[in-house]
Enzyme design. Structure first.
Site, PDB file in Angstrom:
ATOM      1  N   ARG A  16       0.847  -1.197   0.000  1.00  0.00           N
ATOM      2  CA  ARG A  16       0.000   0.000   0.000  1.00  0.00           C
ATOM      3  C   ARG A  16       0.888   1.254   0.000  1.00  0.00           C
ATOM      4  O   ARG A  16       2.119   1.160   0.069  1.00  0.00           O
ATOM      5  CB  ARG A  16      -0.915   0.001   1.220  1.00  0.00           C
ATOM      6  CG  ARG A  16      -0.162   0.192   2.501  1.00  0.00           C
ATOM      7  CD  ARG A  16      -1.043   0.185   3.722  1.00  0.00           C
ATOM      8  NE  ARG A  16      -0.357   0.835   4.826  1.00  0.00           N
ATOM      9  CZ  ARG A  16      -0.721   0.782   6.090  1.00  0.00           C
ATOM     10  NH1 ARG A  16      -1.790   0.075   6.428  1.00  0.00           N
ATOM     11  NH2 ARG A  16      -0.055   1.415   7.018  1.00  0.00           N
ATOM     12  N   ASP A  37       5.762  -7.500   1.817  1.00  0.00           N
ATOM     13  CA  ASP A  37       5.135  -6.732   2.906  1.00  0.00           C
ATOM     14  C   ASP A  37       4.764  -7.681   4.032  1.00  0.00           C
ATOM     15  O   ASP A  37       4.722  -8.908   3.842  1.00  0.00           O
ATOM     16  CB  ASP A  37       3.869  -6.030   2.376  1.00  0.00           C
ATOM     17  CG  ASP A  37       3.527  -4.757   3.161  1.00  0.00           C
ATOM     18  OD1 ASP A  37       3.252  -4.875   4.373  1.00  0.00           O
ATOM     19  OD2 ASP A  37       3.526  -3.672   2.579  1.00  0.00           O
ATOM     20  N   ASP A  55       8.937  -9.469   6.645  1.00  0.00           N
ATOM     21  CA  ASP A  55       9.131  -8.522   7.746  1.00  0.00           C
ATOM     22  C   ASP A  55      10.586  -8.090   7.639  1.00  0.00           C
ATOM     23  O   ASP A  55      11.503  -8.895   7.846  1.00  0.00           O
ATOM     24  CB  ASP A  55       8.847  -9.199   9.086  1.00  0.00           C
ATOM     25  CG  ASP A  55       9.107  -8.272  10.268  1.00  0.00           C
ATOM     26  OD1 ASP A  55       9.778  -7.230  10.097  1.00  0.00           O
ATOM     27  OD2 ASP A  55       8.648  -8.603  11.379  1.00  0.00           O
ATOM     28  N   VAL A  56      10.812  -6.823   7.318  1.00  0.00           N
ATOM     29  CA  VAL A  56      12.178  -6.379   7.016  1.00  0.00           C
ATOM     30  C   VAL A  56      13.116  -6.455   8.211  1.00  0.00           C
ATOM     31  O   VAL A  56      14.338  -6.338   8.041  1.00  0.00           O
ATOM     32  CB  VAL A  56      12.196  -4.942   6.430  1.00  0.00           C
ATOM     33  CG1 VAL A  56      11.484  -4.891   5.094  1.00  0.00           C
ATOM     34  CG2 VAL A  56      11.637  -3.918   7.416  1.00  0.00           C
ATOM     35  N   ASN A  82      11.534   0.511   1.091  1.00  0.00           N
ATOM     36  CA  ASN A  82      10.458   1.476   1.328  1.00  0.00           C
ATOM     37  C   ASN A  82       9.719   1.246   2.646  1.00  0.00           C
ATOM     38  O   ASN A  82       9.191   2.191   3.225  1.00  0.00           O
ATOM     39  CB  ASN A  82       9.464   1.400   0.157  1.00  0.00           C
ATOM     40  CG  ASN A  82       8.141   2.041   0.487  1.00  0.00           C
ATOM     41  OD1 ASN A  82       8.005   3.261   0.452  1.00  0.00           O
ATOM     42  ND2 ASN A  82       7.138   1.212   0.841  1.00  0.00           N
ATOM     43  N   TYR A 147      11.720   8.456  14.524  1.00  0.00           N
ATOM     44  CA  TYR A 147      11.555   8.480  13.070  1.00  0.00           C
ATOM     45  C   TYR A 147      12.665   9.317  12.421  1.00  0.00           C
ATOM     46  O   TYR A 147      13.286   8.902  11.429  1.00  0.00           O
ATOM     47  CB  TYR A 147      10.174   9.060  12.738  1.00  0.00           C
ATOM     48  CG  TYR A 147       9.780   8.991  11.283  1.00  0.00           C
ATOM     49  CD1 TYR A 147       9.311   7.810  10.728  1.00  0.00           C
ATOM     50  CD2 TYR A 147       9.878  10.118  10.471  1.00  0.00           C
ATOM     51  CE1 TYR A 147       8.945   7.754   9.392  1.00  0.00           C
ATOM     52  CE2 TYR A 147       9.508  10.074   9.146  1.00  0.00           C
ATOM     53  CZ  TYR A 147       9.035   8.892   8.606  1.00  0.00           C
ATOM     54  OH  TYR A 147       8.669   8.838   7.290  1.00  0.00           O
ATOM     55  N   LYS A 151      15.625   8.085   9.849  1.00  0.00           N
ATOM     56  CA  LYS A 151      15.722   8.569   8.467  1.00  0.00           C
ATOM     57  C   LYS A 151      17.047   9.279   8.190  1.00  0.00           C
ATOM     58  O   LYS A 151      17.550   9.231   7.075  1.00  0.00           O
ATOM     59  CB  LYS A 151      14.525   9.471   8.150  1.00  0.00           C
ATOM     60  CG  LYS A 151      13.169   8.734   8.185  1.00  0.00           C
ATOM     61  CD  LYS A 151      13.113   7.579   7.193  1.00  0.00           C
ATOM     62  CE  LYS A 151      11.717   6.980   7.075  1.00  0.00           C
ATOM     63  NZ  LYS A 151      11.654   5.872   6.108  1.00  0.00           N
ATOM     64  N   THR A 185      -0.252   8.681   6.928  1.00  0.00           N
ATOM     65  CA  THR A 185      -0.567  10.075   7.269  1.00  0.00           C
ATOM     66  C   THR A 185      -2.074  10.334   7.275  1.00  0.00           C
ATOM     67  O   THR A 185      -2.504  11.489   7.215  1.00  0.00           O
ATOM     68  CB  THR A 185       0.102  11.032   6.258  1.00  0.00           C
ATOM     69  OG1 THR A 185      -0.375  10.696   4.945  1.00  0.00           O
ATOM     70  CG2 THR A 185       1.610  10.918   6.296  1.00  0.00           C
TER      71      THR A 185
HETATM   72  P1  NAP Z   1       2.272   3.093   4.772  1.00  0.00           P
HETATM   73  O1  NAP Z   1       1.091   3.586   4.037  1.00  0.00           O
HETATM   74  O2  NAP Z   1       2.132   2.842   6.242  1.00  0.00           O
HETATM   75  O3  NAP Z   1       2.833   1.800   4.047  1.00  0.00           O
HETATM   76  C1  NAP Z   1       3.981   1.167   4.556  1.00  0.00           C
HETATM   77  C2  NAP Z   1       3.869  -0.311   4.320  1.00  0.00           C
HETATM   78  O4  NAP Z   1       5.021  -0.940   4.928  1.00  0.00           O
HETATM   79  C3  NAP Z   1       2.638  -0.914   4.978  1.00  0.00           C
HETATM   80  O5  NAP Z   1       2.065  -1.883   4.160  1.00  0.00           O
HETATM   81  C4  NAP Z   1       3.228  -1.487   6.243  1.00  0.00           C
HETATM   82  O6  NAP Z   1       2.452  -2.508   6.846  1.00  0.00           O
HETATM   83  C5  NAP Z   1       4.544  -2.015   5.732  1.00  0.00           C
HETATM   84  N1  NAP Z   1       5.450  -2.375   6.806  1.00  0.00           N
HETATM   85  C6  NAP Z   1       5.487  -1.867   8.075  1.00  0.00           C
HETATM   86  N2  NAP Z   1       6.409  -2.504   8.795  1.00  0.00           N
HETATM   87  C7  NAP Z   1       6.968  -3.441   7.978  1.00  0.00           C
HETATM   88  C8  NAP Z   1       7.969  -4.423   8.154  1.00  0.00           C
HETATM   89  N3  NAP Z   1       8.588  -4.602   9.337  1.00  0.00           N
HETATM   90  N4  NAP Z   1       8.311  -5.199   7.101  1.00  0.00           N
HETATM   91  C9  NAP Z   1       7.684  -5.045   5.916  1.00  0.00           C
HETATM   92  N5  NAP Z   1       6.707  -4.170   5.693  1.00  0.00           N
HETATM   93  C10 NAP Z   1       6.364  -3.357   6.714  1.00  0.00           C
HETATM   94  O7  NAP Z   1       3.469   4.135   4.630  1.00  0.00           O
HETATM   95  P2  NAP Z   1       3.880   5.118   3.427  1.00  0.00           P
HETATM   96  O8  NAP Z   1       3.395   6.459   3.775  1.00  0.00           O
HETATM   97  O9  NAP Z   1       3.557   4.505   2.118  1.00  0.00           O
HETATM   98  O10 NAP Z   1       5.456   5.137   3.664  1.00  0.00           O
HETATM   99  C11 NAP Z   1       6.351   4.381   2.890  1.00  0.00           C
HETATM  100  C12 NAP Z   1       7.757   4.883   3.203  1.00  0.00           C
HETATM  101  O11 NAP Z   1       7.831   6.276   2.888  1.00  0.00           O
HETATM  102  C13 NAP Z   1       8.145   4.753   4.669  1.00  0.00           C
HETATM  103  O12 NAP Z   1       9.494   4.406   4.788  1.00  0.00           O
HETATM  104  C14 NAP Z   1       7.913   6.147   5.209  1.00  0.00           C
HETATM  105  O13 NAP Z   1       8.688   6.423   6.342  1.00  0.00           O
HETATM  106  C15 NAP Z   1       8.318   6.972   4.006  1.00  0.00           C
HETATM  107  N6  NAP Z   1       7.769   8.333   4.009  1.00  0.00           N
HETATM  108  C16 NAP Z   1       6.419   8.537   4.012  1.00  0.00           C
HETATM  109  C17 NAP Z   1       5.933   9.837   4.025  1.00  0.00           C
HETATM  110  C18 NAP Z   1       4.458  10.149   4.034  1.00  0.00           C
HETATM  111  O14 NAP Z   1       4.104  11.328   4.228  1.00  0.00           O
HETATM  112  N7  NAP Z   1       3.569   9.177   3.821  1.00  0.00           N
HETATM  113  C19 NAP Z   1       6.825  10.908   4.039  1.00  0.00           C
HETATM  114  C20 NAP Z   1       8.190  10.661   4.037  1.00  0.00           C
HETATM  115  C21 NAP Z   1       8.652   9.366   4.015  1.00  0.00           C
HETATM  116  P3  NAP Z   1       1.658  -2.202   8.244  1.00  0.00           P
HETATM  117  O15 NAP Z   1       0.287  -1.837   7.863  1.00  0.00           O
HETATM  118  O16 NAP Z   1       1.707  -3.480   9.000  1.00  0.00           O
HETATM  119  O17 NAP Z   1       2.385  -1.096   8.966  1.00  0.00           O
END
Ligand code: NAP
Length: 243
Positions: A16, A37, A55-56, A82, A147, A151, A185
């Site tokens: 997702r 994932d 699970d990473v 990611n 966090y 990062k 978010t």
């Molecule tokens: P997201 O919607 O929460 O999607 C992250 C995915 O990673 C989810 O399916 C999540 O599953 C999975 N995940 C969590 N822990 C994991 C693990 N241990 N092993 C494998 N998969 C795992 O987040 P996103 O917003 O797309 O973010 C993706 C990346 O972009 C992240 O690294 C985040 O820090 C970075 N980022 C996001 C934003 C933002 O504004 N969205 C901004 C800057 C950077 P669960 O449902 O179980 O958690």
């Protein structure tokens, strides 16, 4: 147009959000894609996209995900680290367990990915690693100590990996998204972006377009930081009212 025909890509957190958008962009560019994932396989993944549990934080899971990817598509030429989590808490209140967990997923998880996949990237004849950091890897955010530390760590690790893997023809870059509308978010207020030059949340596809560019076209970039933030880090609005 970016072309990844003949490449095999592994995308963590691919179920997702941003990871899912990267999976779709890579598949659209002709790559063989394995989405990985902790969540179950989404029903609506594009045709031909593989899916594996990962699970990473688990070295065994990484080995199994690599084996599944190589069996399906051959050596991995593109790794997108990611997967990430966000846990909020000021330094004096966040439980140490929470701090460690964020570091484990966001930083150790990416290190494990490069550690385990390095031989496959070499076997692919060189490749690309894209580490999804954040603007939180470039500045500090209050109440996001874990966090932010994770990062910044990933940004530094990217530079070390770029130097260590260069001789193998492997490029390693970091991507620094600002606020992107994803499940992570979902609770964030729209007003958070009001002072940005582009005053809205970004879309996952806008980050995926940058990741695709790095993977397919940025052939002279390694150890580099690519910002996708609506101009949030362009500067401070401190003096905007001066005339
Ligand atoms: P997201 O919607 O929460 O999607 C992250 C995915 O990673 C989810 O399916 C999540 O599953 C999975 N995940 C969590 N822990 C994991 C693990 N241990 N092993 C494998 N998969 C795992 O987040 P996103 O917003 O797309 O973010 C993706 C990346 O972009 C992240 O690294 C985040 O820090 C970075 N980022 C996001 C934003 C933002 O504004 N969205 C901004 C800057 C950077 P669960 O449902 O179980 O958690």
């Amino acid at each position: 147009m970016a072309d990844l025909t003949g490449s095999t890509a592994l995308v963590t957190g691919g179920a997702r959000g941003i990871g899912r958008a990267v999976v779709e962009a890579f598949a659209g560019a002709g790559a063989s894609v394995m989405a990985a994932d902790v969540l179950p396989r989404p029903a609506d993944l594009p045709d031909g996209v593989g899916y594996t549990h990962l699970d990473v934080t688990s070295e065994d899971d990484w080995a199994a995900a690599l084996a599944a990817t190589e069996a399906a598509f051959g050596p991995v030429g593109v790794l997108v680290n990611n997967a990430g989590i966000l846990e909020v808490g000021p330094i004096d209140q966040q439980p140490p367990k929470s701090f460690r967990h964020v570091l484990d997923v966001n930083l150790t998880g990416a290190w494990l990915g490069m550690h385990v996949l390095a031989p496959s990237l070499r076997a692919a004849g060189g490749g690309v690693v894209v580490n999804i950091s954040s603007t939180a890897g470039l500045i500090g955010y209050p109440n996001l100590g874990a966090y932010t530390a994770s990062k910044w760590g990933l940004r530094g690790l990217t530079k070390v990996a770029a130097m260590e893997f260069a001789a193998d023809g492997i490029r390693v870059c970091s991507v620094h998204p600002g606020p992107i509308r994803t499940p992570m978010t979902a609770d964030f207020d729209d007003d958070m972006t009001a002072s940005q030059p582009i005053a809205r949340f970004g879309e996952p596809a806008e980050v995926a377009a940058m990741v695709l560019f790095i993977a397919a076209e940025a052939t002279y970039s390694t150890g580099s930081e690519f910002v996708v933030d609506g101009g949030a880090l362009a500067g401070s609005p401190l003096t905007a009212s001066l005339r």
